[in-house]
Every structure is written in structure tokens, then in C-alpha cells.
Write a protein that holds these residues in place. Structure first.
Motif, short mmCIF file in Angstrom:
data_model
loop_
_atom_site.label_atom_id
_atom_site.label_comp_id
_atom_site.label_asym_id
_atom_site.label_seq_id
_atom_site.Cartn_x
_atom_site.Cartn_y
_atom_site.Cartn_z
N TYR C 171 0.65 -1.29 -0.06
CA TYR C 171 -0.06 0.10 0.06
C TYR C 171 0.93 1.20 -0.02
CZ TYR C 171 -3.38 -3.41 0.63
OH TYR C 171 -4.23 -4.70 0.33
N TYR C 174 1.58 2.19 -3.58
CA TYR C 174 0.57 2.78 -4.36
C TYR C 174 0.02 4.23 -3.72
CZ TYR C 174 -0.05 -0.89 -7.54
OH TYR C 174 0.01 -1.80 -8.44
N SER C 226 -4.64 4.35 10.71
CA SER C 226 -3.73 4.34 9.65
C SER C 226 -2.60 3.10 9.90
CB SER C 226 -3.36 5.60 8.98
OG SER C 226 -2.57 6.24 10.09
N ILE C 229 -3.56 -0.13 9.66
CA ILE C 229 -3.77 -0.72 8.27
C ILE C 229 -2.16 -0.99 7.41
CG2 ILE C 229 -4.58 -0.41 5.87
CD1 ILE C 229 -7.24 0.70 7.26
N ARG D 103 -15.24 7.86 6.27
CA ARG D 103 -14.89 6.47 5.84
C ARG D 103 -16.23 5.79 5.36
NH1 ARG D 103 -13.48 6.98 11.68
NH2 ARG D 103 -11.29 7.09 11.54
N TRP D 110 -17.04 2.68 -3.08
CA TRP D 110 -16.41 1.36 -3.43
C TRP D 110 -17.80 0.28 -3.84
CZ3 TRP D 110 -13.15 -0.42 -5.97
CH2 TRP D 110 -12.79 -1.79 -6.36
N GLN D 198 -0.71 -6.86 -6.55
CA GLN D 198 -2.12 -6.52 -6.59
C GLN D 198 -2.71 -5.88 -5.42
OE1 GLN D 198 -4.30 -7.45 -9.11
NE2 GLN D 198 -2.04 -7.73 -10.20
N LEU D 199 -3.46 -4.86 -5.95
CA LEU D 199 -3.88 -3.90 -4.94
C LEU D 199 -5.34 -4.47 -4.49
CD1 LEU D 199 -2.81 -1.27 -4.13
CD2 LEU D 199 -4.20 -0.14 -5.92
N ILE D 200 -5.41 -4.28 -3.16
CA ILE D 200 -6.74 -4.64 -2.54
C ILE D 200 -7.63 -3.39 -2.27
CG2 ILE D 200 -8.01 -5.72 -0.79
CD1 ILE D 200 -5.66 -7.50 -0.34
N PRO D 201 -8.62 -3.19 -3.17
CA PRO D 201 -9.15 -1.70 -3.21
C PRO D 201 -9.58 -1.16 -1.79
CG PRO D 201 -9.70 -3.04 -5.09
CD PRO D 201 -9.23 -3.93 -4.19
N GLU D 202 -10.50 -2.28 -1.08
CA GLU D 202 -10.93 -1.85 0.12
C GLU D 202 -9.75 -1.35 1.08
OE1 GLU D 202 -11.53 -4.39 -1.18
OE2 GLU D 202 -13.76 -5.01 -1.37
N GLU D 203 -8.97 -2.27 1.11
CA GLU D 203 -7.60 -1.82 2.08
C GLU D 203 -7.05 -0.40 1.73
OE1 GLU D 203 -4.90 -4.73 3.02
OE2 GLU D 203 -6.28 -6.33 3.06
N TYR D 204 -6.76 -0.30 0.27
CA TYR D 204 -6.10 1.00 -0.03
C TYR D 204 -6.84 1.96 0.33
CZ TYR D 204 -4.93 4.53 -3.59
OH TYR D 204 -4.62 5.69 -3.97
N ALA D 206 -9.01 2.31 2.76
CA ALA D 206 -9.01 2.45 4.16
C ALA D 206 -7.76 3.16 4.76
CB ALA D 206 -9.16 1.16 4.82
N VAL D 207 -6.59 2.83 3.93
CA VAL D 207 -5.49 3.70 4.11
C VAL D 207 -5.53 4.89 3.78
CG1 VAL D 207 -3.03 3.59 3.66
CG2 VAL D 207 -3.99 1.24 4.13
N GLN D 208 -5.99 5.17 2.47
CA GLN D 208 -6.11 6.54 2.43
C GLN D 208 -6.82 7.40 3.19
OE1 GLN D 208 -4.51 8.55 0.02
NE2 GLN D 208 -3.71 6.83 -1.45
N GLU D 210 -7.81 6.96 6.18
CA GLU D 210 -7.20 7.03 7.84
C GLU D 210 -6.05 7.96 7.66
OE1 GLU D 210 -8.96 6.29 10.20
OE2 GLU D 210 -10.15 4.84 8.89
#
Lengths: 240, 240, 240, 240
Positions: C171, C174, C226, C229, D103, D110, D198-204, D206-208, D210
Motif C-alpha cells: 500500500y 500505491y 492508519s 492498516i 469513511r 466502493w 495486486q492492490l486490494i481496493p478496500e484496504e487501499y 481504508a489506508v487513504q 485514515e
DNA sequence: GATGAATGAGGATTCATTCAT
DNA sequence: CATGAATGAATCCTCATTCAT
């Protein structure tokens, strides 16, 4: 045509919504089609628009007419009824001078054809004759020839009675015909689009007929040329 | 007339796929377009067919003319409106009597337009004007107005020089115009389909012009009516 | 490449008009194509326009590139040169804090790529990747992977030196990459069409990097999420 | 999802030529169009293919949508802009903290857009906006502006309630927007072609969110820079 | 009979690509 | 080498006609 309609329709008290004027359908379609064909020409008229103007659906149009071409032919045939019988009678019984007959000819044409929707048929035929040769032949037999004969009889009457000089009938007929055909075309085509000088049809026809009558008159004139050309035989040296 | 094709094509084995004749193309396309537009009408003529008759492919047509409408305008310009400059000059320099001018008017029109394929354009416009307002406006500006002005100048010259009686120009112009327009229509529509009396255009025009000239002549006549109507002001009681 | 050119061209006194910069042609075409592909996309760019902007004729374009697709591929390949060698060296030699490295990362990207024509390639690839899978793979190997590795090395350096908390590199990479890619897209697409709030790229990137740096910082914070995560392992309960 | 097709088609002998399903058609066409537009882009998608995928003929498509552009607009309305009313209502009624709102913002986006085919529209607009100014304007009015306003209201709520520091809304909005747009782009372009991380969108996301929330938080922090930049007025020395 | 949804051949126009000069 | 005239497949859209309801 279902029998039930013939039996029931006229005598029924309140016609159901869906049944109103079933027999009238083809006529309404022909009217709508005439208007649109005259306005926009055959190719540019959409079947759906004809149907809509007649208040029915697209499908119904094709129930009564097998194709757009058949519709066109029906429109022309429908509007070229045998009016010539009536007119011929009128002219046989005419009492006045032949000059007056010619004037009446023009006036009556304008009142009964030129100024009415029927002039659209003339325009339509002139416009589409090339694309519908069989219709053109039909029109030729039903309208052009009877019309020319009618005019020729009038002119001949004038000559026979000594009112007109002897003339080449060929040109005489077209000189009478041309202003009417021109007017029908003009009215339905460029005349509606252009901002140019506006023509008043009645006056235009009056001028044309008087000019013609003067050309037909017996007696001395200062311009002898037209008499030359209007004489019985066409001049060989001018022929194609 | 693609002369090269007549000479080379039949004897050549396989026609070259890429025959480069840039200068000749537009003319060949205009010729083909004129023919087809007159034969079938504007709407019914397919671009591809124009191209094929000119011996090129569909794409090539659009290389020279941006659209079918532009092609049509080019056809009109090439065959009619582009020539008014020359015609105006001719009439400015004309030395003879105004009667001769009018006769020349008709004769020249027949020789240059009426008897050529260009007369088809006149028929075309009368037939399709309602459908293509843009083209109608274009034609009105490029052809109708210059034409009417030209005729009016001729008539005015006659009046100014005392050769013609003063007339209402409105009708004068149309009396000159109508036989030409009628002839163009007739030739390209019913005239081609009918077996009726055959009109000889030159004679027809001659008759018309002489009749007209006599109507315009000064001096005593037995039929005064046409003089009445052709006088400067339109008669109110005849107006619609 | 004809030998004569290699031998003669440089030494000739006055190059003929037609010979100027023959070798430069492909380059000019690639430049023109890049601009147009970025502006209008691959499908909407016409070959002729590329040629015109490069100052040559349509035919010449196909002399150098077998098809529009080959041109597209050449454009992408040409503009993705091995700049990464240079950049890697820069980063190996970097002396300051890793936070400054990340700031420099963004700044340098904007100055060298983002603000230049090269950002168009990024936009182009994002837009057309689906239609050119082999190009996408090529781009993935030549740009995406080296870029991600570079970023990852920077982040790892921060972690190794105790400047950043340990994070899930996936992450982290990205989060650094996204603002740059977003900016490249926005600049070349909706950003040019919309009248909405105008973005100032440098400020936007600065905000993003500082926000990120704060998220990476070690020490106590009020928003622990954050950190959760961004910890080394992805959370299983959030994974797809 | 044309359920009926999945059930009936394979087992039926010959599919009826005229299957009348007026109400279902638009939806099926919109689904097919969305898929194809996303797969191949707006320009590269042929109308006929949309029709075929929806199981109808070319003509039927144009029965429901006047043009390809109108079809696209309908796709956008169906999938995105038509839902802003509902979304706005949700946010007006939201009871929790503004942090939770943000959030929820990301999560809801998504679930409803990002993870569905609708995200393809976002990618599509970014890719093709330059080519279709009409569509870009439409999208700007129907999607971008409402979206930005929605985000701005959320941020403003946080500021008004003392949950967030006062910030320059301009950047705030884009910091929220960018990850979503990036994700939509990535998913539909390089993300599908590359074999990279591979990006996991939900996590990505969430990180963003937070990271962002922490940047927005009030109170003392060790990295003050982001606070500097996110303050009400943009810094002049950073402006271009 | 009447409807109007569905069809698909047809037509204008575009543009990548070819090739004679 | 370079040109640009010529090509024709491809595409959007129209509309006469059909046919299930």
C-alpha cells in the motif's frame, strides 16, 4: 371489408371509440398522403408521418396499401376523377363569345383546381413522372389528353366562328396550358421558399389570357410575327 | 465528357486502380451528378452512383465535394449561376431593339440552358425546393434573383426607350420567365413520358415571345384588356 | 538507410530543399503523434493530422511506420527510455533524510515527467492499455515495475533507518504512486474540460506527501487506524 | 441483467424474430452499452455490437436512444448521476462523527460504484473527455460537480463541528477524490494487464482515508507541514 | 382489424492504407 | 524518397416493412 361493418355501422347508436369511421381510413390516408407528397415529394415523405397525419398507426397504413409506391399511385388515381365529363358539358352549353370561354377556362381552372389541394397533384406528377412511368402514362390519358382536347375544342370554336385567326393548334394548346401548369408548380415549390416578387395568381392568369386573346384576334396589328408563327402549319426551318 | 476514357478504357487490359487525373475529376463528377440528379432527383440519387458514373470510387467524390449538398450547389454554379456575369455583359452591350433583345433572351436561354442538360436543374429545383430549404435559398440567390433582374432590366430598357408601354414589372417578369420554366419542367417530366402532341420548343418560345411583344407594343389595338392589366399599378379589384 | 546519406549528407555544402533532415522525420512524426494521441486518444487521431503536424505528407507516415498501431507502439516505446538508470543512481547517492527523499521524489517527478509532455504517455497508457495488451505489458515492465521498485527502496530505507514505521509495502507504494498517476490523468483529461476548482499540481503533491509522511511517522498519534492498516501484514478480515 | 435470456434462450428452438419486450429493452441496452463502453471505449464501441449484446437488432437501439451519445448519457444517468439525490439524502441524515462520514463515503463509493461496472464510466470519461466535449460537459455537470459538492459538504461539516482543522477546500476535495478516481482508472486499465503487486481496493481506500483523517485531525502533531498546506489559504510561494 | 415494437437493407460519410507519379 | 489522389471497408443512422399481440 367485413360484412358486419356494412350492416351495422350506419345504424348503430353510439359508435365505439375504436370503430369510428373504419371505412373512412383509406380516404384519410390518401388525403394525408397527398398533402405530404406535395409538400415534401415522394422520397422524402415518411410512411409513419402519413399515418400519423391520418390519425392511425404505421401498421394500419400497410393494411390498406401494400407499399409506399402503391399508396402514391392510389393518391394520384384517387384525385384524378372524371371531372372532365362535367367540364365538357359546360363548354358544350357555353353561350358567350369564345374569348369569354377562354377567360372562363382559366378562371374556372383556378377556382376548381389551381387554388385547391388538387393543384398538388399537378405538381406531384410533374415532379415524379420520371420515377413512375406507368403513373405518368395514366395521367397522360386521364388528364393531359382530355385537357388538351378541351382546350383545342375551345380554340377551334373561335376559329370556326371567325373570332380567332386560324392557328396551329399544337402551340395554341400549350400557350393556354403552360400558365396553369407553371402556376401549379410555382405555388408548390419555389414560390413558397423564395422571398422574391410575389405573384397574384388571378392577375397573372388574366394577363396571360388577355395577351393570348390579343394574339389570336383577327384584324391588323403592328407585330405581325406572332401571326406568322401561329398560322396553321409549323415552319419547317424552325423545327428540330 | 471523359474523352480519355472513351479512347483508352476499352482497349486497356485492366484499368489502373489509381488513375490520377486530379484536374479532370471535378468536371467529370459534376457532369455525372447533373445527369443523375435530373434523371432521379436529388434525394433518390446515391452518391456512390454519381461516383461510379464518373468512373471513380465513392471516396473520391467526397475528396472533391464535402457533401452531396455541396455537390449539388457546385452543379448549379457550374451550369447556371456562374454564367450570369457573361450574360449581363452581353445585355449591357446589346445594340438592337429591345424587341430583339427579348427574342435573343429566349433563344439564348434555349440554346445554352433549355436544350442542354442544365435545364434539368430548373426542373430539379422546382421539384425538390420544399425538401431542401438550404438549396432553395441558394438557388433563389444564385439563379432566380439574378435572372429576374436581368429580365427586368430588359423590359425597363424597352419602356425607357419608348418601345414598350409602361407595365407592371411584377407580371412582366413572370410572363417572360414562365414559358422557360414550363418548358424545362415539361421536357424533364411529362414531356418524356407522354405520347401526346409533341412540342417544338424553339417554336413554342417564338410564339410566346411574339405574343408577348405584341402585348407590350405601343399603339392602338383591338383587345385593350391586356394593356389594362399590364399597366403600372396592379388592379385592386383583382387582388386576392 | 542508404549508404549515400551516411557518406554525403553531413559533408554537403547546401542541402537541397527536399533533403533537409531526412533522418529527423521519424522523430518529428513521433512527437506529433504523441501530442495528438494524448489530446484525442488513439482512435480519434487521424493519420493525416499526425503527418501534417510533422510537416510531411500522409504517404510519408506510412513509409516509416507500417500502420497506425505500429506508430502508436513506437510512440510509447520511444518515450519510455531508460531514465530509471539515472534516477536509481540519484537515489543511491541521496544524503538527506528519507522524508526529504520522498519529497524530492514527488518534486522531481513533477519537474521531469508530470509537467512535461512525458506525462502524456502516462495518460495514454492508462487510456489505451485495454486496447493494446502487449504495450501494456511492455509498459508494466519498463515503467511500472522499475518505478514501484524505486519507491519501495525509498520506503524501505526509511523503515531500515528507523525514520518510518514498518509498513505494508504494497500500500505504501500505491499511496505514493496514486497522486502522480491521478495528476497525469487529470491534467490531460477532465482537468482541461471542466470549469471546476482548479488544482495547482505542486501544492497538491506537497499536501499529499506531507500527509503521507505524517502517516508514516513514528511516535504517538491520535488517529491510530492508519498505523493499523499500514502495518506489515494486511488485515485478513478486510482482504477480498 | 436480462434474466429471461439466461433462462429461455438456450432451450428455445428458434428465437422469435419479433420478441416484444418494450419495458425491458432500455435496461438491457444500457447494461450492454456500459459493458462495451468500458471494455473498448466510447469511440471504438459499435452501436451494432451494443444491440447484439442486448439481443436486439441495430434498429432497436435507435428506437430507444436517439444516438450513440444519448446512449452514453443515459448510461451515465442510470449508473451515476441519477443516484446523487439518494446519496445527498443519506449524508444529510448522517448521525455519526464526520470521520465516520468520510469513511462511509469511501466504503459506499466502493460498494456502489468502484466495485461495479459503473466504475468503468469514470475511467471512460477520463480517457475520452478530450474527444467528446459535449459528453465531458455533461459529465462535469451531472457527476463531477455534484460529487465535489457532496465531499465539500462533508469536509465543511467536520470543520464546522470542530472535528477537522480549517482547510483549503480545494485540496481537501481532491485528496478525497483522487484515490477513488485512481482506483477506477487502475482497475480498468493497467491493473487488468499487469502482473505486478495486486492492490486490494478496500484496504487501499481504508489506508487513504485514515491517513487523510489524521492529516485533518486537530491537536498537536510531529509533522506540521501538512497542516501548513491544508490551511485556509494556498501558499503563494508554492503556487505556480 | 389495429397496433407499434422490431427488423435489416440501404445510404452518407470517414479515414487508414495503397500506389502511380 | 516523397507525394497526395484514389480506394473501399467500416460505421452511424434512417425508414419501409413485418408480425406478435
Amino acid at each position: 371489408m367485413p360484412l358486419s361493418k356494412l350492416i351495422c355501422s350506419p345504424s348503430m347508436g353510439a359508435p365505439a371509440k375504436h370503430e369510428r369511421r373504419k371505412d373512412a381510413r383509406p380516404g384519410e390516408l390518401l388525403d394525408a398522403a397527398l398533402e405530404l407528397f406535395v409538400e415534401k415529394g415522394f422520397a422524402a415523405t415518411r410512411s409513419e408521418e402519413v399515418a400519423k397525419r391520418a390519425g392511425v398507426s404505421k401498421g394500419t397504413l400497410f393494411l390498406y396499401f401494400a407499399s409506399k409506391e402503391e399508396l402514391f399511385k392510389a393518391v394520384v388515381r384517387e384525385n384524378i376523377s372524371g371531372r372532365f365529363v362535367e367540364w365538357n358539358a359546360e363548354f358544350v352549353n357555353f353561350q358567350g363569345s369564345t374569348a369569354d370561354m377562354l377567360r372562363y377556362c382559366m378562371t374556372a381552372w383556378w377556382e376548381r383546381i389551381g387554388s385547391t389541394k388538387a393543384s398538388g397533384i399537378t405538381k406531384l406528377m410533374m415532379s415524379e413522372a420520371r420515377n413512375f412511368p406507368d403513373l405518368a402514362t395514366f395521367y397522360e390519358h386521364e388528364v393531359i389528353q382530355p385537357g388538351q382536347e378541351l382546350i383545342q375544342r375551345v380554340l377551334q370554336r373561335g376559329v370556326d366562328r371567325g373570332e380567332f385567326r386560324p392557328i396551329d393548334m399544337k402551340y395554341g394548346v400549350y400557350i393556354v396550358l403552360a400558365p396553369m401548369l407553371f402556376l401549379a408548380m410555382w405555388k408548390h415549390s419555389l414560390g413558397t421558399c423564395t422571398a422574391g416578387v410575389q405573384l397574384i395568381p388571378e392577375e397573372y392568369l388574366a394577363v396571360q389570357v388577355e395577351t393570348l386573346l390579343y394574339g389570336l384576334s383577327v384584324g391588323p396589328r403592328s407585330h405581325p410575327a406572332s401571326a406568322e408563327i401561329l398560322r396553321q402549319e409549323p415552319m419547317d426551318d424552325l423545327a428540330q
